[in-house]
Design a protein around this motif. Structure first.
Motif, PDB file in Angstrom:
ATOM      1  N   PRO A   1       0.837  -1.195   0.000  1.00  0.00           N
ATOM      2  CA  PRO A   1       0.000   0.000   0.000  1.00  0.00           C
ATOM      3  C   PRO A   1       0.869   1.242   0.000  1.00  0.00           C
ATOM      4  CG  PRO A   1       0.133  -0.950   2.200  1.00  0.00           C
ATOM      5  CD  PRO A   1       0.934  -1.841   1.302  1.00  0.00           C
ATOM      6  N   GLY A   2       0.353   2.316  -0.500  1.00  0.00           N
ATOM      7  CA  GLY A   2       1.126   3.563  -0.453  1.00  0.00           C
ATOM      8  C   GLY A   2       1.085   4.119   0.955  1.00  0.00           C
ATOM      9  N   PRO A   3       2.212   4.628   1.436  1.00  0.00           N
ATOM     10  CA  PRO A   3       2.140   5.323   2.717  1.00  0.00           C
ATOM     11  C   PRO A   3       1.261   6.561   2.552  1.00  0.00           C
ATOM     12  CG  PRO A   3       4.276   5.637   1.685  1.00  0.00           C
ATOM     13  CD  PRO A   3       3.512   4.723   0.803  1.00  0.00           C
ATOM     14  N   GLU A   4       0.807   7.139   3.649  1.00  0.00           N
ATOM     15  CA  GLU A   4      -0.067   8.324   3.604  1.00  0.00           C
ATOM     16  C   GLU A   4       0.397   9.306   2.524  1.00  0.00           C
ATOM     17  OE1 GLU A   4      -3.505   9.558   4.806  1.00  0.00           O
ATOM     18  OE2 GLU A   4      -2.525   7.934   5.888  1.00  0.00           O
ATOM     19  N   GLY A   5      -0.397   9.491   1.508  1.00  0.00           N
ATOM     20  CA  GLY A   5      -0.050  10.471   0.462  1.00  0.00           C
ATOM     21  C   GLY A   5       1.095  10.033  -0.444  1.00  0.00           C
ATOM     22  N   GLY A   6       1.659   8.866  -0.200  1.00  0.00           N
ATOM     23  CA  GLY A   6       2.825   8.431  -0.988  1.00  0.00           C
ATOM     24  C   GLY A   6       2.428   7.466  -2.097  1.00  0.00           C
ATOM     25  N   VAL A   7       3.429   6.881  -2.707  1.00  0.00           N
ATOM     26  CA  VAL A   7       3.177   6.005  -3.858  1.00  0.00           C
ATOM     27  C   VAL A   7       3.286   4.539  -3.452  1.00  0.00           C
ATOM     28  CG1 VAL A   7       4.037   5.324  -6.123  1.00  0.00           C
ATOM     29  CG2 VAL A   7       3.992   7.733  -5.495  1.00  0.00           C
ATOM     30  N   GLY A   8       2.221   3.809  -3.637  1.00  0.00           N
ATOM     31  CA  GLY A   8       2.226   2.360  -3.444  1.00  0.00           C
ATOM     32  C   GLY A   8       1.878   1.695  -4.759  1.00  0.00           C
ATOM     33  N   ALA A   9       1.533   0.405  -4.667  1.00  0.00           N
ATOM     34  CA  ALA A   9       1.246  -0.340  -5.894  1.00  0.00           C
ATOM     35  C   ALA A   9       0.123   0.287  -6.736  1.00  0.00           C
ATOM     36  CB  ALA A   9       0.933  -1.790  -5.551  1.00  0.00           C
ATOM     37  N   PRO A  10      -0.992   0.755  -6.119  1.00  0.00           N
ATOM     38  CA  PRO A  10      -2.057   1.315  -6.977  1.00  0.00           C
ATOM     39  C   PRO A  10      -1.585   2.540  -7.746  1.00  0.00           C
ATOM     40  CG  PRO A  10      -2.873   0.903  -4.752  1.00  0.00           C
ATOM     41  CD  PRO A  10      -1.394   0.709  -4.701  1.00  0.00           C
ATOM     42  N   GLU A  11      -0.901   3.454  -7.053  1.00  0.00           N
ATOM     43  CA  GLU A  11      -0.439   4.683  -7.721  1.00  0.00           C
ATOM     44  C   GLU A  11       0.583   4.343  -8.804  1.00  0.00           C
ATOM     45  OE1 GLU A  11      -0.406   4.210  -4.449  1.00  0.00           O
ATOM     46  OE2 GLU A  11      -2.066   5.497  -3.825  1.00  0.00           O
ATOM     47  N   ALA A  12       1.386   3.305  -8.558  1.00  0.00           N
ATOM     48  CA  ALA A  12       2.428   2.924  -9.520  1.00  0.00           C
ATOM     49  C   ALA A  12       1.863   2.060 -10.640  1.00  0.00           C
ATOM     50  CB  ALA A  12       3.544   2.173  -8.806  1.00  0.00           C
ATOM     51  N   LYS A  13       0.575   1.778 -10.570  1.00  0.00           N
ATOM     52  CA  LYS A  13      -0.082   0.910 -11.563  1.00  0.00           C
ATOM     53  C   LYS A  13       0.687  -0.411 -11.718  1.00  0.00           C
ATOM     54  CE  LYS A  13      -2.292   4.623 -14.137  1.00  0.00           C
ATOM     55  NZ  LYS A  13      -1.733   5.781 -13.418  1.00  0.00           N
ATOM     56  N   ALA A  14       1.008  -0.981 -10.549  1.00  0.00           N
ATOM     57  CA  ALA A  14       1.796  -2.220 -10.562  1.00  0.00           C
ATOM     58  C   ALA A  14       1.011  -3.357 -11.213  1.00  0.00           C
ATOM     59  CB  ALA A  14       2.216  -2.587  -9.140  1.00  0.00           C
ATOM     60  N   ALA A  15      -0.279  -3.438 -10.927  1.00  0.00           N
ATOM     61  CA  ALA A  15      -1.064  -4.549 -11.494  1.00  0.00           C
ATOM     62  C   ALA A  15      -1.127  -4.430 -13.016  1.00  0.00           C
ATOM     63  CB  ALA A  15      -2.463  -4.556 -10.901  1.00  0.00           C
ATOM     64  N   GLU A  16      -1.311  -3.207 -13.489  1.00  0.00           N
ATOM     65  CA  GLU A  16      -1.369  -3.004 -14.947  1.00  0.00           C
ATOM     66  C   GLU A  16      -0.037  -3.423 -15.569  1.00  0.00           C
ATOM     67  OE1 GLU A  16      -2.489  -1.015 -12.709  1.00  0.00           O
ATOM     68  OE2 GLU A  16      -4.332  -0.022 -13.341  1.00  0.00           O
ATOM     69  N   PHE A  17       1.058  -3.020 -14.904  1.00  0.00           N
ATOM     70  CA  PHE A  17       2.369  -3.387 -15.444  1.00  0.00           C
ATOM     71  C   PHE A  17       2.541  -4.910 -15.442  1.00  0.00           C
ATOM     72  CE2 PHE A  17       6.683  -4.788 -14.832  1.00  0.00           C
ATOM     73  CZ  PHE A  17       7.247  -4.311 -16.006  1.00  0.00           C
ATOM     74  N   LEU A  18       2.115  -5.558 -14.355  1.00  0.00           N
ATOM     75  CA  LEU A  18       2.300  -7.018 -14.285  1.00  0.00           C
ATOM     76  C   LEU A  18       1.447  -7.729 -15.336  1.00  0.00           C
ATOM     77  CD1 LEU A  18       2.642  -7.685 -10.449  1.00  0.00           C
ATOM     78  CD2 LEU A  18       4.422  -7.703 -12.203  1.00  0.00           C
ATOM     79  N   ASP A  19       0.298  -7.176 -15.648  1.00  0.00           N
ATOM     80  CA  ASP A  19      -0.513  -7.759 -16.723  1.00  0.00           C
ATOM     81  C   ASP A  19       0.294  -7.765 -18.030  1.00  0.00           C
ATOM     82  OD1 ASP A  19      -3.479  -8.370 -17.811  1.00  0.00           O
ATOM     83  OD2 ASP A  19      -2.408  -7.041 -19.203  1.00  0.00           O
ATOM     84  N   PHE A  20       0.955  -6.628 -18.279  1.00  0.00           N
ATOM     85  CA  PHE A  20       1.786  -6.525 -19.490  1.00  0.00           C
ATOM     86  C   PHE A  20       2.965  -7.508 -19.422  1.00  0.00           C
ATOM     87  CE2 PHE A  20       5.917  -4.453 -20.494  1.00  0.00           C
ATOM     88  CZ  PHE A  20       5.935  -4.678 -21.860  1.00  0.00           C
ATOM     89  N   LEU A  21       3.662  -7.524 -18.271  1.00  0.00           N
ATOM     90  CA  LEU A  21       4.842  -8.395 -18.137  1.00  0.00           C
ATOM     91  C   LEU A  21       4.448  -9.866 -18.308  1.00  0.00           C
ATOM     92  CD1 LEU A  21       7.924  -8.386 -17.363  1.00  0.00           C
ATOM     93  CD2 LEU A  21       7.186  -8.932 -15.052  1.00  0.00           C
ATOM     94  N   LEU A  22       3.352 -10.236 -17.634  1.00  0.00           N
ATOM     95  CA  LEU A  22       2.921 -11.637 -17.703  1.00  0.00           C
ATOM     96  C   LEU A  22       2.491 -12.022 -19.116  1.00  0.00           C
ATOM     97  CD1 LEU A  22       2.802 -13.793 -15.440  1.00  0.00           C
ATOM     98  CD2 LEU A  22       3.109 -11.512 -14.579  1.00  0.00           C
ATOM     99  N   SER A  23       1.981 -11.057 -19.870  1.00  0.00           N
ATOM    100  CA  SER A  23       1.548 -11.377 -21.233  1.00  0.00           C
ATOM    101  C   SER A  23       2.728 -11.836 -22.074  1.00  0.00           C
ATOM    102  CB  SER A  23       0.867 -10.168 -21.884  1.00  0.00           C
ATOM    103  OG  SER A  23       1.846  -9.183 -22.212  1.00  0.00           O
ATOM    104  N   GLN A  24       3.945 -11.444 -21.654  1.00  0.00           N
ATOM    105  CA  GLN A  24       5.137 -11.822 -22.439  1.00  0.00           C
ATOM    106  C   GLN A  24       5.990 -12.874 -21.733  1.00  0.00           C
ATOM    107  OE1 GLN A  24       7.375  -8.718 -24.165  1.00  0.00           O
ATOM    108  NE2 GLN A  24       5.613  -7.407 -24.492  1.00  0.00           N
ATOM    109  N   SER A  25       5.550 -13.313 -20.569  1.00  0.00           N
ATOM    110  CA  SER A  25       6.393 -14.224 -19.779  1.00  0.00           C
ATOM    111  C   SER A  25       6.329 -15.650 -20.300  1.00  0.00           C
ATOM    112  CB  SER A  25       5.969 -14.176 -18.308  1.00  0.00           C
ATOM    113  OG  SER A  25       6.267 -12.906 -17.784  1.00  0.00           O
TER     114      SER A  25
END
Ligand SMILES: Cc1cc2nc3c(=O)[nH]c(=O)nc-3n(C[C@H](O)[C@H](O)[C@H](O)COP(=O)(O)OP(=O)(O)OC[C@H]3O[C@@H](n4cnc5c(N)ncnc54)[C@H](O)[C@@H]3O)c2cc1C
Lengths: 189, 526
Positions: A67-91
């Motif tokens: 999770p993002g710390p208060e006001g900071g950047v965590g997985a949602p803000e970094a769009k980690a899931a979206e990126f992993l969808d892309f990475l996994l599509s090529q894995s």
């Protein structure tokens, strides 16, 4: 044209006829600099690898793992899931299966214990479902699918988050040095 | 124009080929060096980039370099492309062959740990009865180590250890932090010593063939360096049985050429040298070319711990930080000491003052963040480096069914670790964990399973030296038993592996062999 001059210009020009129409242009340093923008800054990533249900669960998992710390950047803000969808599509298929089966197993477990998809569980409920992550990490991947998947997801979500543009902007904001810089080797001809 | 015949043709421009060129050209021999890779301009080849600008956020393109665990998205282009120059192995017997093709070879990227072998390795058979001794001892090689170390500017602390001979060091007088001293104190009863990591300083930034050896060789006027030429086959004069040159393939155009020379020195790196000789069908009357493949088994993060006093940002000055090296500590008094289920031994290098990776904490979310903050700068982590026995069964051979992009048949690997290595790993890791617990460290992870063979990038053997032409390929001067004007001067000539990183020994052997070659050449005895 004098014979010698003809030979000089003929030597300087590339032999391929269709290239003759091409202008040679100034050296790169003489060109005006143009402001450009990366694609992520103007477009929303469209998940393609996971089903909508799997993707929603992955997004929730990423948020719980990092999770993002208060006001900071965590997985949602970094769009980690979206990126992993892309990475996994090529894995490689083995990795793809780990995620597909792992997410399905996590959802099944959420349905069995919490009567809902993992995508909608509360933090408390999610934490209970992530208990396999209490097992110590070992070099040899654990035999059970759920632990194997969760350990992989924990590491991947972290890297996808920490190495994102959003996270690094957050890190750099407080310091004078830009974060996440490395020495990149270009392709060797 | 009649083609020039060189005195010596050197295949490969890495640490071994570079040392040969450095030595031979200074003796006045006219050398040509054929290198498969390009001369890379480091300024142009590299640029600083933020990780988020890389297409895969640092993960790298999946499946691109499946055997190179060291590869990441920043450095992926520096390694040999596995599709361009593939190799084969059984699916359940992986071998990680990590290669670099450019002028300077792997010495452009090595970690610069610089050690000598001792007579525990050179005379290993005398100590424990297994395998063969080298035909040389530390005393034979010592004068060459004495000359190589100053070229590479090896930093170190003299300890007087029999298992890790001292060298000609740039004295490392930096004090050990308390964490390192604690390891040294509690390790004593297990026979452990902690010393500084001995490391080549080079010119500060780089310690490679490219900047330390080749420029001097070229400055003599006696070296012609030819990049972008892949050696296909060493040619033999059928009348004399001697080698007389090399068939090469130009990398960009794929033009085939032949270069003539009176002597050939093969220094293409351990397994490329053996591949070249197997493909040339030479120097193998013993039948052991390709056999006795060794390396050091590696276990990164074999023991991971926290120094409790340094947690939560409480580290005082000198409490933690820096690195240490624990040379082999097992079976030093006897070939197989009481309680040991294996012969030979394992070394460790360890670093202190880092933060262990998140995977070692069984937590996630905010709890994990809190644990990582508490552990920041309090971590200690060790890499195990174990001696792999020379076993006849561990081998490479030519796989005729697969060729590389130049049409050259590739290598097939058959290599696995034996019970000796696995028992050694188990015992050594358990011992270090015990030592760290006694030192008051909080051990949070141990692993005694070696990474796949080859991972250490210290592949050795397959063209070993020896006194008996029936059981070895080379004599004590890296000269082929079968062909007097053929020398092989890289790690393929090793008889035992030891725990020590091999490059200083490779260079010392290459220098010794080259001086011998030059003398024989001058006396027209080759
Ligand atoms: C990341 C990394 C860390 C390392 N750390 C250490 C360390 O700390 N300490 C240590 O002692 N060692 C270390 N090593 C190992 C060390 O780099 C090698 O032992 C050493 O550089 C080997 O030198 P070489 O000349 O035998 O081989 P290479 O450096 O591989 O040179 C061989 C050259 O031959 C060329 N070649 C290959 N095939 C052909 C062909 N067919 N035709 C023409 N040319 C050919 C290659 O392009 C290459 O340039 C490390 C290696 C790496 C990659």
């Amino acid at each position: 044209m004098k014979r010698r001059r003809f030979f000089q210009s003929a030597l300087a020009a590339p032999a391929a006829g269709n290239l003759l129409a091409q202008q040679s242009g100034p050296a790169g340093s003489e060109l005006p600099k143009l402001e450009i923008s990366p694609a992520e800054a103007v477009g929303e990533y469209t998940p393609r690898f996971f089903s909508a249900g799997q993707f929603a669960s992955l997004a929730r998992l990423a948020e719980v793992l990092m999770p993002g710390p208060e006001g900071g950047v965590g997985a949602p803000e970094a769009k980690a899931a979206e990126f992993l969808d892309f990475l996994l599509s090529q894995s490689l298929p083995e990795r793809q299966q780990l995620y597909l089966k792992g997410l399905d197993a996590l959802n099944a477990e959420a349905r069995r214990k919490q009567h809902q998809s993992f995508a909608t569980v509360s933090l408390e409920q999610a934490n209970a479902l992530l208990e396999p992550l209490r097992k110590p990490w070992s070099y040899e991947p654990p035999a059970d699918l759920m632990t194997r998947f969760l350990q992989a997801a924990k590491a991947d979500v972290r890297t996808a988050t920490i190495n994102s543009r959003e996270f690094n902007a957050g890190q750099s904001a407080g310091s004078r040095r830009p974060a996440g810089i490395g020495l990149y080797w270009k392709a060797i001809e | 124009m009649p083609q020039q015949e060189y005195d010596v043709l050197i295949v490969g421009s890495g640490a071994s080929g570079g040392t040969a060129a450095y030595t031979l050209t200074k003796r006045g021999l006219k050398c040509v060096m054929v290198e498969a890779g390009p001369l890379v301009d480091f300024e142009k080849a590299r640029e600083f980039k933020p990780v988020y600008e890389l297409p895969y956020r640092g993960f790298g393109r999946p499946g691109r370099l499946p055997h190179v665990f060291q590869a990441n998205e920043f450095n992926a282009n520096q390694w040999v492309d596995e599709k361009e120059v593939p190799y084969t192995h059984a699916p359940n017997q992986p071998y990680n062959w990590v290669r670099v093709r450019m002028v300077g070879g792997k010495s452009n990227f090595w970690a610069r740990m610089s050690f000598r072998l001792s007579d525990y390795e050179f005379k290993a058979k005398d100590h424990d009865g297994y395998g063969e001794n080298w035909p040389i001892s530390h005393a034979d090689l010592s004068p060459y180590y004495d000359r190589i170390e100053p070229i590479f500017r090896v930093s170190g602390r003299k300890e007087g250890l029999k298992q890790l001979p001292d060298g000609i060091f740039v004295a490392d007088e930096s004090p050990d932090t308390e964490a390192i001293q604690r390891v040294a104190r509690s390790g004593k009863e297990y026979g452990m010593t902690v010393t500084k990591i001995r490391r080549s300083l080079g010119n500060g930034m780089l310690a490679s063939s490219r900047n330390l050896l080749l420029p001097e060789a070229i400055a003599t006027g006696n070296l012609t360096l030819v990049p972008n030429c892949v050696a296909r086959e060493i040619s033999v004069d059928r009348n004399t049985g001697k080698v007389n040159g090399l068939h090469i393939v130009e990398r960009h155009s794929r033009r085939e050429m032949h270069v003539r020379a009176k002597v050939v020195v093969v220094a293409a790196s351990c397994l490329e040298s053996t591949r070249l000789m197997l493909n040339s069908k030479i120097a193998n009357s013993s039948g052991v070319l390709g056999r006795y493949l060794m390396d050091q088994f590696y276990i990164g993060n074999s023991v991971v711990a926290l120094v409790p006093e340094a947690k939560n940002g409480k580290a005082r000055r000198n409490m933690i930080g820096g690195a240490g090296y624990i040379p082999r500590f097992a079976n030093l008094n006897k070939g197989q000491e009481a309680g040991k289920k294996y012969i030979r031994g394992c070394a460790f290098d360890f670093s202190t003052g880092g933060t262990p990776d998140a995977k070692f904490f069984p937590a996630w979310g905010k709890e994990l963040d809190d644990l990582l903050v508490a552990a920041r700068g309090a971590g200690v982590s060790a890499t195990a480096m174990g001696d792999v026995l020379p076993r006849y069964e561990n081998r490479v051979q030519i796989d005729k069914s697969v060729a590389d992009t130049y049409g050259i048949p590739v290598l097939n690997f058959e290599c696995k670790y034996s019970e000796n290595e696995l028992e050694m790993a188990k015992d050594s890791v358990a011992t270090l964990a015990e030592v760290w617990r006694k030192a008051g460290f909080e051990v949070i992870h141990t692993n005694d399973k070696p990474l796949p063979p080859g991972y250490s990038i210290h592949e050795l053997g397959t063209c070993r030296m020896g006194t008996n032409p029936k059981t070895s390929v080379l004599n004590a001067y890296n000269q082929s038993h079968d062909i007097a004007n053929l020398f092989v001067v890289d790690g393929s000539s090793f008889v035992t592996a030891g725990t020590q990183n091999p490059t200083m020994t490779i260079c010392a052997l290459a220098m010794r062999a080259s001086e011998y070659l030059a003398e024989k050449f001058a006396r027209r005895e080759i």
